[in-house]
Design a protein around this motif. Structure first.
Motif, mmCIF file in Angstrom:
data_model
loop_
_atom_site.group_PDB
_atom_site.id
_atom_site.type_symbol
_atom_site.label_atom_id
_atom_site.label_comp_id
_atom_site.label_asym_id
_atom_site.label_seq_id
_atom_site.Cartn_x
_atom_site.Cartn_y
_atom_site.Cartn_z
ATOM 1 N N PRO A 35 0.839 -1.204 0.000
ATOM 2 C CA PRO A 35 0.000 0.000 0.000
ATOM 3 C C PRO A 35 0.872 1.252 0.000
ATOM 4 C CG PRO A 35 0.056 -0.987 2.184
ATOM 5 C CD PRO A 35 0.795 -1.923 1.267
ATOM 6 N N PHE A 36 0.327 2.320 -0.561
ATOM 7 C CA PHE A 36 1.050 3.592 -0.589
ATOM 8 C C PHE A 36 0.966 4.224 0.796
ATOM 9 C CE2 PHE A 36 0.969 8.252 -1.369
ATOM 10 C CZ PHE A 36 2.286 8.380 -1.768
ATOM 11 N N GLU A 37 2.098 4.395 1.431
ATOM 12 C CA GLU A 37 2.173 5.028 2.741
ATOM 13 C C GLU A 37 3.156 6.185 2.633
ATOM 14 O OE1 GLU A 37 2.957 2.198 5.831
ATOM 15 O OE2 GLU A 37 1.386 0.864 5.136
ATOM 16 N N PRO A 38 2.656 7.412 2.421
ATOM 17 C CA PRO A 38 3.550 8.542 2.181
ATOM 18 C C PRO A 38 4.451 8.841 3.371
ATOM 19 C CG PRO A 38 1.274 9.286 2.395
ATOM 20 C CD PRO A 38 1.249 7.794 2.410
ATOM 21 N N THR A 39 5.686 9.216 3.030
ATOM 22 C CA THR A 39 6.642 9.644 4.046
ATOM 23 C C THR A 39 6.836 11.158 4.015
ATOM 24 O OG1 THR A 39 8.458 9.275 2.490
ATOM 25 C CG2 THR A 39 7.886 7.461 3.987
ATOM 26 N N GLY A 40 6.277 11.803 2.984
ATOM 27 C CA GLY A 40 6.363 13.244 2.856
ATOM 28 C C GLY A 40 5.217 13.771 2.009
ATOM 29 N N GLU A 41 4.928 15.054 2.180
ATOM 30 C CA GLU A 41 3.830 15.672 1.431
ATOM 31 C C GLU A 41 4.076 17.172 1.329
ATOM 32 O OE1 GLU A 41 -1.061 15.981 1.638
ATOM 33 O OE2 GLU A 41 0.005 14.728 3.073
ATOM 34 N N ARG A 109 20.295 24.453 2.311
ATOM 35 C CA ARG A 109 19.621 25.146 1.206
ATOM 36 C C ARG A 109 19.375 24.160 0.070
ATOM 37 N NH1 ARG A 109 19.471 30.563 -0.574
ATOM 38 N NH2 ARG A 109 20.887 31.031 1.134
ATOM 39 N N THR A 110 18.125 24.088 -0.378
ATOM 40 C CA THR A 110 17.767 23.244 -1.514
ATOM 41 C C THR A 110 17.498 24.138 -2.709
ATOM 42 O OG1 THR A 110 16.804 21.536 -0.091
ATOM 43 C CG2 THR A 110 16.081 21.567 -2.392
ATOM 44 N N THR A 111 18.139 23.821 -3.825
ATOM 45 C CA THR A 111 17.960 24.568 -5.068
ATOM 46 C C THR A 111 17.424 23.621 -6.131
ATOM 47 O OG1 THR A 111 19.838 25.974 -4.500
ATOM 48 C CG2 THR A 111 19.109 26.017 -6.780
ATOM 49 N N ILE A 112 16.400 24.069 -6.838
ATOM 50 C CA ILE A 112 15.801 23.321 -7.952
ATOM 51 C C ILE A 112 15.778 24.278 -9.133
ATOM 52 C CG2 ILE A 112 13.742 22.117 -8.795
ATOM 53 C CD1 ILE A 112 13.045 21.751 -5.723
ATOM 54 N N GLU A 113 16.406 23.883 -10.248
ATOM 55 C CA GLU A 113 16.526 24.810 -11.374
ATOM 56 C C GLU A 113 16.573 24.048 -12.693
ATOM 57 O OE1 GLU A 113 19.179 28.661 -12.668
ATOM 58 O OE2 GLU A 113 19.971 27.306 -11.154
ATOM 59 N N GLY A 114 15.868 24.586 -13.704
ATOM 60 C CA GLY A 114 15.929 23.982 -15.030
ATOM 61 C C GLY A 114 14.718 24.299 -15.863
ATOM 62 N N LEU A 115 14.440 23.416 -16.815
ATOM 63 C CA LEU A 115 13.318 23.578 -17.742
ATOM 64 C C LEU A 115 12.405 22.363 -17.672
ATOM 65 C CD1 LEU A 115 15.162 24.917 -20.912
ATOM 66 C CD2 LEU A 115 13.565 26.196 -19.479
ATOM 67 N N PHE A 116 11.100 22.637 -17.641
ATOM 68 C CA PHE A 116 10.088 21.598 -17.677
ATOM 69 C C PHE A 116 9.103 21.962 -18.772
ATOM 70 C CE2 PHE A 116 5.987 19.802 -16.412
ATOM 71 C CZ PHE A 116 6.324 18.482 -16.230
ATOM 72 N N PHE A 117 9.186 21.272 -19.923
ATOM 73 C CA PHE A 117 8.332 21.544 -21.080
ATOM 74 C C PHE A 117 8.320 23.030 -21.426
ATOM 75 C CE2 PHE A 117 7.181 17.299 -20.024
ATOM 76 C CZ PHE A 117 6.843 16.713 -21.233
ATOM 77 N N GLY A 118 9.516 23.617 -21.523
ATOM 78 C CA GLY A 118 9.673 25.014 -21.907
ATOM 79 C C GLY A 118 9.427 26.008 -20.796
ATOM 80 N N GLN A 119 9.016 25.550 -19.647
ATOM 81 C CA GLN A 119 8.741 26.422 -18.509
ATOM 82 C C GLN A 119 9.979 26.494 -17.619
ATOM 83 O OE1 GLN A 119 5.981 24.964 -15.417
ATOM 84 N NE2 GLN A 119 4.785 26.792 -15.900
ATOM 85 N N GLY A 175 6.383 15.912 6.943
ATOM 86 C CA GLY A 175 7.252 14.737 6.997
ATOM 87 C C GLY A 175 8.607 15.001 6.362
ATOM 88 N N GLU A 176 9.079 14.060 5.525
ATOM 89 C CA GLU A 176 10.396 14.181 4.900
ATOM 90 C C GLU A 176 10.521 15.403 3.998
ATOM 91 O OE1 GLU A 176 11.135 10.515 2.844
ATOM 92 O OE2 GLU A 176 11.871 9.528 4.656
ATOM 93 N N ALA A 177 9.409 15.946 3.521
ATOM 94 C CA ALA A 177 9.473 17.134 2.657
ATOM 95 C C ALA A 177 10.087 18.309 3.392
ATOM 96 C CB ALA A 177 8.083 17.495 2.131
ATOM 97 N N GLY A 178 9.916 18.379 4.702
ATOM 98 C CA GLY A 178 10.441 19.481 5.490
ATOM 99 C C GLY A 178 11.764 19.191 6.173
ATOM 100 N N SER A 179 12.381 18.068 5.859
ATOM 101 C CA SER A 179 13.639 17.715 6.528
ATOM 102 C C SER A 179 14.812 18.513 5.959
ATOM 103 C CB SER A 179 13.903 16.214 6.390
ATOM 104 O OG SER A 179 14.214 15.887 5.053
ATOM 105 N N ASP A 180 15.936 18.501 6.683
ATOM 106 C CA ASP A 180 17.134 19.207 6.227
ATOM 107 C C ASP A 180 17.707 18.595 4.947
ATOM 108 O OD1 ASP A 180 16.998 21.009 8.295
ATOM 109 O OD2 ASP A 180 18.371 19.882 9.585
ATOM 110 N N PRO A 182 15.807 16.749 2.223
ATOM 111 C CA PRO A 182 14.592 16.167 1.650
ATOM 112 C C PRO A 182 14.937 15.187 0.529
ATOM 113 C CG PRO A 182 14.877 18.420 0.887
ATOM 114 C CD PRO A 182 15.931 18.176 1.922
ATOM 115 N N PRO A 183 14.148 14.126 0.373
ATOM 116 C CA PRO A 183 14.442 13.147 -0.671
ATOM 117 C C PRO A 183 14.242 13.747 -2.064
ATOM 118 C CG PRO A 183 12.355 12.642 0.383
ATOM 119 C CD PRO A 183 12.952 13.782 1.138
ATOM 120 N N MET A 184 15.222 13.499 -2.902
ATOM 121 C CA MET A 184 15.174 13.957 -4.281
ATOM 122 C C MET A 184 15.215 12.742 -5.190
ATOM 123 S SD MET A 184 14.955 17.194 -4.551
ATOM 124 C CE MET A 184 15.238 18.719 -3.691
#
Length: 197
Positions: A35-41, A109-119, A175-180, A182-184
């Motif tokens: 079953p799907f048991e989320p660890t982060g949201e 510090r978490t950085t996310i950068e790039g292109l997603f379908f031209g965005q 959950g894990e989304a707010g950890s130092d 976070p899972p990538m």
């Protein structure tokens, strides 16, 4: 009973038996799926609009605009904001047709950068704030507590007579989304799924 009706009855019984056998054979596969048991949201709310969210664990990301699964080779596949995806993952990057997104967590510090379908996507998240840009929308949210950000969002729609639109917005990391650490790529994909752009 004449041969024709007997043959038809025999065929119906054979088809029913075949269907029952197929269902029984597939039942263990369904029963074995964990079953799907989320660890982060992550949850986002632009004030005056409906909110959005996405939950994840080590192998799935699920929400109204995302349904992705990690395959055995480590790649991810499924759909995200209406796009079918087949993504290759390296320690700091997601790549695939129309997707080139890098991510890194260093010194809190978490950085996310790039292109997603031209965005264009550029997000920075640290202990004090989340700021950046997704498509035509900019975000500047201050951390109110370890799981909650609140602040301003502005979007500049395209069009000759389009006026910028601003509003208050909030983001919750659970959950894990707010950890130092976070899972990538789960956090990156979940944020792409929920943030306006």
């Amino acid at each position: 009973m004449s041969p024709a009706p007997r043959y038809a009855a025999h065929m119906r019984a054979l088809m029913a038996a075949s269907l029952a056998a197929a269902l029984l054979a597939s039942a263990p596969a369904f029963a074995q799926a964990p079953p799907f048991e989320p660890t982060g949201e992550v949850r986002f709310l632009g004030w005056g609009s409906t909110g959005s969210g996405a939950a994840f664990d080590a192998d799935r990301i699920i929400g109204p605009s995302v349904n992705l699964t990690r395959r055995e080779d480590g790649s991810w596949a499924g759909d995200l904001v209406g796009q079918n995806l087949d993504l290759q993952v390296s320690p700091k990057k997601l790549t695939g047709p129309n997707v080139n997104v890098g991510y890194e967590t260093k010194d809190g510090r978490t950085t996310i950068e790039g292109l997603f379908f031209g965005q264009r996507i550029r997000l920075e998240l640290d202990k004090k704030r989340l700021h950046g840009k997704v498509g035509v929308c900019s975000l500047d949210l201050s951390r109110k507590n370890p799981q909650f950000f609140q602040g301003e969002m502005g979007c500049t729609p395209s069009g000759r007579n389009a006026f910028p639109q601003t509003s208050r917005a909030s983001l919750q990391l659970i959950g894990e989304a707010g950890s130092d650490q976070p899972p990538m790529p789960q956090l990156a994909l979940a944020l792409i799924a929920i943030l306006p752009g």
